[in-house]
Design a protein around this motif. Structure first.
Motif, mmCIF file in Angstrom:
data_model
loop_
_atom_site.group_PDB
_atom_site.id
_atom_site.type_symbol
_atom_site.label_atom_id
_atom_site.label_comp_id
_atom_site.label_asym_id
_atom_site.label_seq_id
_atom_site.Cartn_x
_atom_site.Cartn_y
_atom_site.Cartn_z
ATOM 1 N N VAL A 1 0.832 -1.206 0.000
ATOM 2 C CA VAL A 1 0.000 0.000 0.000
ATOM 3 C C VAL A 1 0.867 1.256 0.000
ATOM 4 O O VAL A 1 0.484 2.286 -0.555
ATOM 5 N N GLY A 2 2.053 1.174 0.617
ATOM 6 C CA GLY A 2 2.970 2.307 0.604
ATOM 7 C C GLY A 2 2.960 3.134 1.871
ATOM 8 O O GLY A 2 3.384 4.289 1.855
ATOM 9 N N LEU A 3 2.486 2.563 2.985
ATOM 10 C CA LEU A 3 2.498 3.288 4.253
ATOM 11 C C LEU A 3 3.832 3.090 4.967
ATOM 12 O O LEU A 3 4.658 2.277 4.547
ATOM 13 N N GLU A 4 4.006 3.820 6.059
ATOM 14 C CA GLU A 4 5.235 3.746 6.845
ATOM 15 C C GLU A 4 5.020 2.815 8.039
ATOM 16 O O GLU A 4 4.282 3.156 8.968
ATOM 17 N N PRO A 5 5.646 1.641 8.035
ATOM 18 C CA PRO A 5 5.421 0.691 9.133
ATOM 19 C C PRO A 5 5.964 1.155 10.477
ATOM 20 O O PRO A 5 5.537 0.662 11.521
ATOM 21 N N ALA A 6 6.906 2.103 10.479
ATOM 22 C CA ALA A 6 7.515 2.547 11.734
ATOM 23 C C ALA A 6 6.608 3.474 12.535
ATOM 24 O O ALA A 6 6.854 3.696 13.720
ATOM 25 N N LEU A 7 5.571 4.016 11.922
ATOM 26 C CA LEU A 7 4.680 4.936 12.620
ATOM 27 C C LEU A 7 3.319 4.285 12.795
ATOM 28 O O LEU A 7 2.531 4.189 11.862
ATOM 29 N N GLY A 8 3.062 3.804 14.019
ATOM 30 C CA GLY A 8 1.801 3.159 14.310
ATOM 31 C C GLY A 8 0.864 4.053 15.076
ATOM 32 O O GLY A 8 1.129 5.231 15.312
ATOM 33 N N LEU A 9 -0.250 3.471 15.505
ATOM 34 C CA LEU A 9 -1.258 4.234 16.217
ATOM 35 C C LEU A 9 -1.469 3.741 17.638
ATOM 36 O O LEU A 9 -2.111 4.412 18.442
ATOM 37 N N TYR A 10 -0.909 2.564 17.987
ATOM 38 C CA TYR A 10 -1.177 1.974 19.291
ATOM 39 C C TYR A 10 0.079 1.427 19.955
ATOM 40 O O TYR A 10 0.449 1.826 21.053
ATOM 41 N N HIS A 11 0.763 0.515 19.277
ATOM 42 C CA HIS A 11 1.942 -0.112 19.868
ATOM 43 C C HIS A 11 3.109 0.866 19.948
ATOM 44 O O HIS A 11 3.248 1.764 19.114
ATOM 45 N N GLN A 12 3.956 0.646 20.931
ATOM 46 C CA GLN A 12 5.116 1.500 21.139
ATOM 47 C C GLN A 12 6.257 1.079 20.210
ATOM 48 O O GLN A 12 6.374 -0.106 19.863
ATOM 49 N N PRO A 13 7.124 2.006 19.810
ATOM 50 C CA PRO A 13 8.284 1.644 18.971
ATOM 51 C C PRO A 13 9.166 0.625 19.684
ATOM 52 O O PRO A 13 9.488 0.781 20.863
ATOM 53 N N ARG A 14 9.555 -0.433 18.953
ATOM 54 C CA ARG A 14 10.414 -1.468 19.509
ATOM 55 C C ARG A 14 11.547 -1.752 18.543
ATOM 56 O O ARG A 14 11.577 -1.251 17.433
ATOM 57 N N THR A 15 12.494 -2.591 18.994
ATOM 58 C CA THR A 15 13.680 -2.859 18.195
ATOM 59 C C THR A 15 13.346 -3.609 16.915
ATOM 60 O O THR A 15 13.780 -3.254 15.831
ATOM 61 N N GLN A 16 12.550 -4.676 17.017
ATOM 62 C CA GLN A 16 12.331 -5.554 15.878
ATOM 63 C C GLN A 16 11.069 -5.228 15.093
ATOM 64 O O GLN A 16 11.128 -4.847 13.936
ATOM 65 N N ALA A 17 9.910 -5.382 15.728
ATOM 66 C CA ALA A 17 8.659 -5.308 14.989
ATOM 67 C C ALA A 17 8.185 -3.866 14.840
ATOM 68 O O ALA A 17 8.061 -3.142 15.831
ATOM 69 N N PRO A 18 7.899 -3.405 13.623
ATOM 70 C CA PRO A 18 7.397 -2.043 13.411
ATOM 71 C C PRO A 18 6.013 -1.878 14.052
ATOM 72 O O PRO A 18 5.164 -2.769 13.949
ATOM 73 N N PRO A 19 5.756 -0.748 14.698
ATOM 74 C CA PRO A 19 4.495 -0.549 15.425
ATOM 75 C C PRO A 19 3.239 -0.720 14.576
ATOM 76 O O PRO A 19 2.262 -1.323 15.028
ATOM 77 N N LEU A 20 3.225 -0.175 13.347
ATOM 78 C CA LEU A 20 2.015 -0.272 12.534
ATOM 79 C C LEU A 20 1.699 -1.723 12.200
ATOM 80 O O LEU A 20 0.528 -2.119 12.153
ATOM 81 N N ALA A 21 2.728 -2.529 11.970
ATOM 82 C CA ALA A 21 2.505 -3.950 11.682
ATOM 83 C C ALA A 21 1.928 -4.654 12.907
ATOM 84 O O ALA A 21 1.028 -5.493 12.796
ATOM 85 N N LEU A 22 2.435 -4.334 14.082
ATOM 86 C CA LEU A 22 1.886 -4.913 15.314
ATOM 87 C C LEU A 22 0.436 -4.492 15.512
ATOM 88 O O LEU A 22 -0.395 -5.277 15.982
ATOM 89 N N ASP A 23 0.126 -3.240 15.164
ATOM 90 C CA ASP A 23 -1.255 -2.771 15.271
ATOM 91 C C ASP A 23 -2.187 -3.624 14.406
ATOM 92 O O ASP A 23 -3.203 -4.141 14.872
#
Length: 580
Positions: A461-483
């Protein structure tokens, strides 16, 4: 009163500040470029898209989204066949006019009675007026007029008309170039310039029949946009039913992945080379210590093939970022997800979606039999908590409530496993990094595969996986993907694992490797799990709002596109997929 900030809150504040500074610098750079660089010329073919639908123009020219459906390929075949014809008067010409601000490749030029005439070829049928007389479609008319103006400006030739050949009904339509036609071209160029400077997508077309013939309908989602504004609307499914391309899992350590011609080459130790045409591959998933060449990576990026890496222990490592031309989408994402209220409202939907899915999965254990007290209590308490979610005032409180829901769910999950299942496959609480039992090993591996698929959809889709809406930034998993994983954990991982255990599909010795208090899937176990997971993704799920059915594989991408609509003025359909 003194506010005390936890380390997690401080990290999130710093992260948002960094994103804000980055966005501000980016916008300043864009403004500088707008003021100090010469405007690029506009493609004539893009004016055709503009006349057809301004939203189509914006998606193609501003967001640089392109699709290649059957109609596109058919049009290319038509032009290839025309190029093979021998005609001394036939000439293809590429022109640029800085004065007019246009560039384009004229299909053909012919000279008749000393007059130069541009020709455009269309595969379909012409428009018919009330008297059934053949006419050019408005978008085709603007395109041939633009070519005529381009010839006048670039070559100084007087052009009186252009002609369009509609091959489906073998009709030639004459389009005169007059002052009104020249003004229409100038107006279209000005409108195109304005849209190029805008950060907002135009609304969907009023004429829904245009959408049914548009190759970008799967990206635009016009029917879903109409449904948001009119819940009585009965959408036509324009989103593709399924992606039939293969997802190739390379599980054997030491395997080398390369490119040969238009094929992906897979060389496994002690086995013949496997060659697969690029158009048949959707993803390459490299497990353990397999390798991929630089040439193959470039090739995958060119053909839109996702490349993902998973460790030998089943942990998601990362994905090859093949995004192109998605700056506008990410700018809108940054602006929206820097708003704490927006994040909180979307996060509530995620928690409700996952919590309701978990609760309804537990409720299946009460069908046709006496449920355990633990199961009944968990179902009731989860219902109480879920009713409180809409009134939560902060992300921190929401995280706490989600933790309580998860504790109830995983505490009751063992009640869904049949008593006759081997003790080694029973579940006694969630643990990870590394997993200490077979059930948790399968959960961890399944969530890694799901995270990989969510990342693939985000990058598509072309979004930024590092900027999520719920999960906190972590070393491995990008926040938006965790969301986004929250929506699919239960249907794609939890449910298949419990069902496969109850059906006796796992061998506690052959499918697992126990090392002390750590347990891993063996190579045979990984193959079995991957097969189960990929088959599950091919099953269909009827969307409760759009009311059309798609495979889980397609729903992953659809959900990312519905999330993007939340900050594009077309929200309301995101995170509505709840297990029945």
């Amino acid at each position: 009163m003194v506010a005390v900030l936890t380390s997690d809150v401080v990290r999130r504040i710093k992260f948002v500040q960094l994103i804000t500074i980055t966005l501000q610098s980016f916008m300043e750079t864009v403004q500088y470029l707008d003021l100090n660089t010469k405007l690029e010329t506009i493609r004539v073919s893009s004016l055709h898209a503009l006349a057809y639908c301004p939203r189509l123009f914006y998606l193609e020219e501003v967001e640089e989204l392109y699709t290649q459906d059957a109609a596109v390929f058919a049009g290319r075949r038509l032009h290839t066949e025309l190029e093979k014809k021998e005609d001394e008067e036939w000439e293809e010409l590429f022109l640029v006019s800085e004065e007019l601000g246009l560039r384009g490749r004229v299909d053909a030029l012919r000279t008749r009675d000393g007059e130069t005439i541009p020709y455009e070829h269309k595969r379909g049928r012409c428009h018919r007026d009330e008297k059934k007389q053949p006419q050019a479609w408005e978008s085709d008319k603007l395109q041939i007029l633009a070519y005529a103006c381009l010839l006048e400006s670039a070559l100084g030739l007087p052009i009186k008309e252009g002609r369009i050949r509609y091959h489906a009904d073998n009709v030639l339509v004459h389009v005169p170039l007059d002052d009104a036609g020249r003004q229409a071209v100038r107006d279209a160029i000005q409108q195109a310039r304005q849209l190029q400077q805008s950060t907002h997508r135009p609304p969907v077309a009023d004429n829904e029949r245009l959408c049914a013939r548009c190759s970008l309908a799967p990206v635009c989602l016009p029917e879903e946009a109409r449904l948001v504004h009119d819940r009585e609307w009965q959408p036509i499914r324009l989103f593709p039913e399924d992606d039939t391309r293969q997802i190739i899992h390379v599980l054997e350590p030491g395997t080398a992945v390369g490119r040969t011609g238009e094929q992906i080459k897979i060389a496994r130790r002690g086995q013949p080379e496997e060659k697969i045409p690029a158009q048949q591959i959707g993803q390459l998933v490299l497990h353990s210590f397999s390798q991929i060449s630089t040439q193959a990576l470039y090739f995958c990026a060119e053909h839109g093939i996702g490349v993902h890496f998973i460790s030998g222990g089943g942990r998601y490592l990362g994905s090859f970022d093949i995004r192109q031309g998605s700056i506008q989408r990410r700018v809108r994402q940054y602006a929206a997800l820097s708003n704490s209220e927006t994040c909180l409202e979307l996060a509530k939907r995620l928690v409700i979606c996952r919590g309701q899915g978990q609760r309804k999965f537990l409720m299946r254990g009460t069908r046709g039999k006496a449920a355990s007290e633990i199961l009944q209590t968990a179902i009731k308490q989860m219902q109480v908590l879920l009713k409180q979610v809409p009134s939560v005032k902060s992300i921190a409180s929401l995280l706490g409530m989600e933790g309580r829901l998860a504790a109830l769910y995983f505490g009751a999950l063992p009640s869904l496993i049949l008593p006759n299942v081997a003790n080694e496959l029973q579940f006694d609480g969630r643990n990870r990094r590394p997993p200490k039992d077979r059930f948790n090993t399968m959960l961890g591996f399944g969530y890694s595969l799901l995270l990989k698929d969510v990342m693939n959809a985000i990058l598509t889709v072309g979004l930024e996986p590092a900027l999520g809406l719920y999960h906190q930034p972590r070393t491995q998993a990008p926040p938006l993907a965790l969301d986004l994983m929250e929506i699919f954990r239960v249907p794609l991982v939890d449910m298949p694992i419990v069902a496969s255990i109850n059906r006796g599909q796992w061998d506690v010795k052959e499918d697992f490797e126990a090392r002390g208090n750590r347990v891993w899937l063996s190579e045979a176990g990984k193959r079995k799990f991957v097969d189960m997971y990929e088959r599950r993704k091919q099953e269909t799920w009827k969307h409760p709002v759009t009311e059309y059915s798609l495979t889980y594989r397609r729903l992953l991408e659809l959900e990312v596109r519905l999330l993007e609509k939340e900050w594009s003025g077309e929200g309301g359909l995101f995170a509505q997929l709840i297990v029945r």
